[in-house]
Design an enzyme around this catalytic site. Structure first.
Site, PDB file in Angstrom:
ATOM      1  N   PRO A  97       0.620  -1.197  -0.115  1.00 52.28           N
ATOM      2  CA  PRO A  97       0.041   0.077   0.137  1.00 52.28           C
ATOM      3  C   PRO A  97       0.821   1.290  -0.049  1.00 52.28           C
ATOM      4  O   PRO A  97       1.935   1.211   0.716  1.00 52.28           O
ATOM      5  CB  PRO A  97      -0.841  -0.144   1.243  1.00 52.28           C
ATOM      6  CG  PRO A  97      -0.100  -1.175   2.123  1.00 52.28           C
ATOM      7  CD  PRO A  97       0.783  -2.027   0.840  1.00 52.28           C
ATOM      8  N   GLY A 103       7.240   1.147   3.157  1.00 49.18           N
ATOM      9  CA  GLY A 103       8.368   1.375   2.247  1.00 49.18           C
ATOM     10  C   GLY A 103       8.200   1.309   0.660  1.00 49.18           C
ATOM     11  O   GLY A 103       8.829   0.857  -0.080  1.00 49.18           O
ATOM     12  N   ASP A 148      15.001   3.154   4.729  1.00 43.15           N
ATOM     13  CA  ASP A 148      13.963   2.358   4.016  1.00 43.15           C
ATOM     14  C   ASP A 148      14.910   1.607   2.848  1.00 43.15           C
ATOM     15  O   ASP A 148      14.517   0.533   2.501  1.00 43.15           O
ATOM     16  CB  ASP A 148      12.814   3.326   3.444  1.00 43.15           C
ATOM     17  CG  ASP A 148      11.836   3.534   4.145  1.00 43.15           C
ATOM     18  OD1 ASP A 148      12.022   3.183   5.416  1.00 43.15           O
ATOM     19  OD2 ASP A 148      10.858   3.855   3.885  1.00 43.15           O
TER      20      ASP A 148
HETATM   21  O1  PMV Z   1       6.944   5.854   6.185  1.00 45.21           O
HETATM   22  P1  PMV Z   1       7.921   5.046   5.778  1.00 45.21           P
HETATM   23  O2  PMV Z   1       7.943   3.921   5.472  1.00 45.21           O
HETATM   24  O3  PMV Z   1       8.656   5.612   4.419  1.00 45.21           O
HETATM   25  O4  PMV Z   1       9.383   5.124   6.695  1.00 45.21           O
HETATM   26  C1  PMV Z   1       9.784   6.537   6.979  1.00 45.21           C
HETATM   27  C2  PMV Z   1      10.834   6.304   8.309  1.00 45.21           C
HETATM   28  C3  PMV Z   1      11.049   7.765   8.735  1.00 45.21           C
HETATM   29  O5  PMV Z   1      12.198   7.535   9.891  1.00 45.21           O
HETATM   30  C4  PMV Z   1       9.758   8.309   9.410  1.00 45.21           C
HETATM   31  C5  PMV Z   1      11.833   8.647   7.881  1.00 45.21           C
HETATM   32  C6  PMV Z   1      13.332   8.398   7.539  1.00 45.21           C
HETATM   33  O6  PMV Z   1      13.741   8.681   6.336  1.00 45.21           O
HETATM   34  O7  PMV Z   1      13.930   7.596   8.207  1.00 45.21           O
END
Ligand code: PMV
Length: 311
Positions: A97, A103, A148
């Site tokens: 999703p 990610g 990610d």
């Molecule tokens: O929301 P996602 O799955 O893209 O994860 C982001 C993780 C964060 O720590 C909020 C941002 C980052 O770049 O590390």
């Protein structure tokens, strides 16, 4: 065909942007895939993304347009290899999703670059691939930490500190997680940007929150290495409270967290950018089905049970 998995962040999201450690693992039940077929001579590169009904013609072998991430990923890969535009059709698909903390952006760009570079006989993997996907993450995240792209490209559990080589670690006991999709898409760029504003308005206070989250991630690594499963659950709860303080939980996610804990989960927290997206809960294997049923009754639109194997 090439693929890339989704990921979940077990500990340390948001604080990782400010140099604290974080722990993330691949989530292979969901993934992105890319396929390619040769195209007629002179037709150039076309990217077809049926899930989002997009057909993108990548006309120039130049990095000009950062507005379209898939085209940007392809352009960056071709420029970094210094090769001419190939005559190729790339088809990309994803079961992850969008904007939900799993990610999706990094996975689709990883699969795309893997397929494109393999198709032209210059396959990119490892650090070179990771560096390119990191560039595309800047479009999704603004100021990505790099966690990610790193966990998705490596396809292994990682202990990640921004700017240092990622480490893998020992997992003493298998861990069973219930993942629940709140159904609310929330762009990571916004939650990361809002945390940045809060930090800039009160750096000393927010630094204490980041430091606390970092300490949790460090302790969590030790507990994962020792197999202290209940201890890991308690740290997830503590991490969730701090993410609430950073304003990146949401009423729906808090409901899912409460439902998971009520059904016997050892710990539960928002995972990823937050504000919506996904919740993860740690459960004894025998309780995982009841936790899944409880989070669905509390409003999760989808849920999964996944096991992180001991290594
Ligand atoms: O929301 P996602 O799955 O893209 O994860 C982001 C993780 C964060 O720590 C909020 C941002 C980052 O770049 O590390």
């Amino acid at each position: 065909m090439h693929t890339a998995p989704a990921k979940i962040i077990l500990f340390g999201e948001h604080a990782v942007v400010y140099g604290q450690p974080a722990i993330a693992v691949p989530f292979t039940a969901l993934n992105a895939t890319a396929d390619s077929t040769p195209a007629p001579h002179g037709s150039g590169l076309t990217i077809y993304a049926p899930d989002i009904q997009r057909t993108i013609v990548v006309t120039k072998n130049k990095v000009e347009d950062v507005g379209d991430v898939l085209a940007y990923a392809a352009q960056r890969a071709l420029v970094s290899l210094d090769v001419p535009m190939p005559d190729l059709t790339l088809t990309v698909r994803s079961t992850i999703p969008l904007a939900s903390g799993l990610g999706s952006g990094a996975a689709i760009c990883t699969a795309l670059i893997r397929e494109l570079t393999a198709a032209i006989g210059r396959p990119l993997e490892g650090d070179a691939l990771n560096a390119l996907v990191f560039e595309t993450e800047k479009i999704f995240h603004g100021t990505p930490s790099g966690i990610d792209n790193t966990v998705i490209v490596m396809g292994k559990p990682v202990y990640f500190v921004r700017g240092t080589p990622p480490e893998t670690f020992h997992i003493q006991s298998a861990l069973t997680f219930v993942i629940a999709d709140s159904g609310i898409a929330a762009p990571t760029r916004e939650s990361v940007g809002d945390v940045r504003k809060l930090y800039e308005a009160n750096p000393a206070l927010y630094q204490t929150y980041f430091d606390h989250i970092g300490a949790i991630a460090r302790t969590a690594r030790t507990q994962i290495e020792r197999g202290d499963v209940p201890g890991i659950g308690r740290l997830m709860n503590e991490n969730h409270d701090l993410l609430g303080t950073l304003t990146v939980s949401s009423p729906r996610i808090d409901d899912l967290v409460a439902a998971a804990r009520g059904a016997g989960a050892l710990g539960a927290k928002v995972s990823g950018g937050g504000r919506g997206g996904n919740m993860i809960a740690l459960a004894e294997p025998s309780r995982a089905e009841s936790v899944l049923t409880a989070v669905k009754a509390a409003g999760a639109v989808r849920g999964w049970i996944t096991t992180l194997a001991a290594n």
